[in-house]
Design a protein around this motif. Structure first.
Motif, short mmCIF file in Angstrom:
data_model
loop_
_atom_site.label_atom_id
_atom_site.label_comp_id
_atom_site.label_asym_id
_atom_site.label_seq_id
_atom_site.Cartn_x
_atom_site.Cartn_y
_atom_site.Cartn_z
N UNK A 240 0.92 -1.49 -0.16
CA UNK A 240 0.35 -0.05 0.00
C UNK A 240 1.13 1.24 0.03
N UNK B 81 -4.68 -9.50 2.01
CA UNK B 81 -5.52 -8.38 2.11
C UNK B 81 -7.26 -8.88 3.25
N UNK C 187 -7.20 -8.73 5.90
CA UNK C 187 -7.24 -8.18 7.79
C UNK C 187 -5.99 -9.01 8.53
N UNK C 188 -5.51 -9.60 7.67
CA UNK C 188 -3.74 -9.13 7.97
C UNK C 188 -3.12 -7.76 9.00
N UNK C 189 -2.31 -8.14 9.75
CA UNK C 189 -1.51 -6.64 10.23
C UNK C 189 -1.03 -6.21 9.03
N UNK C 190 -1.11 -5.06 8.70
CA UNK C 190 -0.51 -3.95 8.10
C UNK C 190 0.68 -3.16 8.69
N UNK C 191 2.05 -3.51 7.82
CA UNK C 191 3.07 -2.77 8.75
C UNK C 191 3.34 -2.04 7.68
N UNK C 192 3.57 -0.29 8.14
CA UNK C 192 4.35 0.54 7.47
C UNK C 192 5.87 0.91 7.73
N UNK C 193 6.35 1.60 6.89
CA UNK C 193 7.63 2.01 7.16
C UNK C 193 7.71 3.35 7.48
N UNK D 287 -13.14 -6.34 7.44
CA UNK D 287 -12.58 -7.71 7.01
C UNK D 287 -11.19 -7.22 8.63
N UNK D 288 -10.94 -6.20 9.04
CA UNK D 288 -10.30 -6.43 10.28
C UNK D 288 -10.60 -4.06 10.58
N UNK E 258 -7.93 -1.54 13.13
CA UNK E 258 -6.62 -1.67 13.31
C UNK E 258 -6.13 -0.46 13.96
N UNK F 107 -2.96 1.88 15.97
CA UNK F 107 -1.45 2.27 15.24
C UNK F 107 -1.66 3.51 15.95
N UNK G 288 3.38 4.90 10.95
CA UNK G 288 2.74 4.31 12.19
C UNK G 288 2.96 3.18 12.74
N UNK H 103 2.09 -0.67 14.96
CA UNK H 103 0.64 -1.06 14.76
C UNK H 103 0.70 -1.21 16.92
N UNK I 264 -5.23 -5.45 16.46
CA UNK I 264 -6.09 -6.16 14.98
C UNK I 264 -7.30 -6.67 15.68
N UNK J 272 -11.53 -7.81 14.85
CA UNK J 272 -11.65 -8.93 13.76
C UNK J 272 -13.40 -8.55 14.05
N UNK K 184 -10.49 -1.91 7.15
CA UNK K 184 -10.10 -2.79 6.57
C UNK K 184 -11.47 -3.04 5.53
#
Lengths: 114, 112
Positions: A33, A98, A100-106, B31-32, B34, B36, B44, B46, B49, B51, B91
Motif C-alpha cells: 500500500x 488483504x 485483515x492481516x496486520x499491515x505494517x508501515x515503513x 475484515x479488520x 486496526x 496504530x 504508524x 501497529x 487488530x 475482527x 479494512x
C-alpha cells in the motif's frame, strides 16, 4: 528485511522535477500500500497492490502520480512535474494479504517541493 | 461509503489519569479494525487488530474493544511516554477490498 524499508527518507526537489520513491516490503508480503500524509492531516490512500492482480489506483490524486511493483516485491511511486502541494510524507505499508492481516508501515519518505 | 471518525481530536491527561479514545466506523464487510500509534516524524506503529464485535485485546496499559459500530482504546494509568497520535483504521471487504480507511487520529498528551 525485518520491516518495511523506504528510500529516500528525505527528499527536497524543485517544482517541476520528477521524483521516485522506493518501497521494500516485508519478505513474503503480497499486499503493498501507498499512503500520503500531509502536515496535520490524516492518511490518504493512494494505491494498493495485491499479488498479481491489477492494482487499485483509485486514490492517485492526478495523472502525475504513478506506481509500479516489480516481481511482486519492490514498489516505486513516481511523481512527475512536482507541485508544492505534493509536499507530504509518503508512507508505504505491506501485509501478508488483504484479508485483515496486520499491515505494517515503513518510516516514510518526506518530500518537500520548493 | 466506508468512513472512520475518531474523537476527541486531542486529549490531555495527567499521568495516571485513565481515559478512552473513540473510533466510530461504517464499513462494508469488516475484515479488520486496526489501531496504530504514531510518534512525530515516524511511520504508524501497529498496536492491535480486532475482527469481530465483542473482541478485546490488551497490551501493557492499552486495551482495545470492538462493537458493530465503534471501537475504544482504553488507556489505564498512562505515562508521559504514551504521548503520541493514536490512529484507527478499518479494512472492508466490499468493492474497496484491501483499502485501509484511516481516521484523523487522537493526539494524546500525558503530562507528569
Amino acid at each position: 528485511g525485518a520491516g518495511v524499508s523506504q528510500s529516500p527518507s528525505n527528499k527536497v526537489t524543485e517544482k517541476g522535477k520528477d521524483v521516485e520513491l522506493r518501497c521494500d516490503p516485508i519478505s513474503g508480503h503480497t499486499a503493498l500500500y501507498w499512503y500520503r500524509q500531509s502536515l496535520g492531516q490524516g492518511l490518504e490512500f493512494l494505491i494498493y497492490f495485491q499479488g498479481n492482480s491489477a492494482p487499485d489506483k483509485s486514490g492517485l490524486p492526478s495523472d502525475r502520480f504513478s506506481a509500479e511493483r516489480t516481481g511482486g516485491s519492490v514498489s516505486t511511486l513516481t511523481i512527475q512535474r512536482t507541485q508544492q502541494e505534493d509536499s507530504a510524507v509518503y508512507l508505504c505499508a505491506s501485509s501478508l494479504d488483504s484479508s485483515g492481516n496486520t499491515i505494517y508501515f515503513g518510516e516514510g519518505s518526506w518530500l518537500t517541493v520548493v | 461509503e466506508d468512513q472512520v471518525t475518531q474523537s476527541p481530536e486531542a486529549l490531555r491527561l495527567q499521568e495516571g489519569e485513565s481515559s478512552s479514545l473513540n473510533c466510530s466506523y461504517t464499513v462494508s464487510g469488516l475484515r479488520g479494525l486496526f489501531w496504530y500509534r504514531q510518534d512525530p516524524g515516524k511511520g504508524p506503529e501497529f498496536l492491535f487488530t480486532l475482527y469481530s464485535a465483542g473482541e478485546e485485546k490488551e497490551k501493557e496499559r492499552l486495551k482495545a474493544t470492538l462493537t458493530k459500530k465503534e471501537s475504544f482504546l482504553h488507556i489505564t494509568a498512562p505515562k508521559p511516554e504514551d504521548s503520541a497520535t493514536y490512529l484507527c483504521a478499518v479494512q472492508g471487504g466490499g468493492s474497496t477490498l484491501g483499502r485501509l480507511y484511516f481516521g484523523r487520529g487522537t493526539q494524546l498528551t500525558v503530562w507528569p
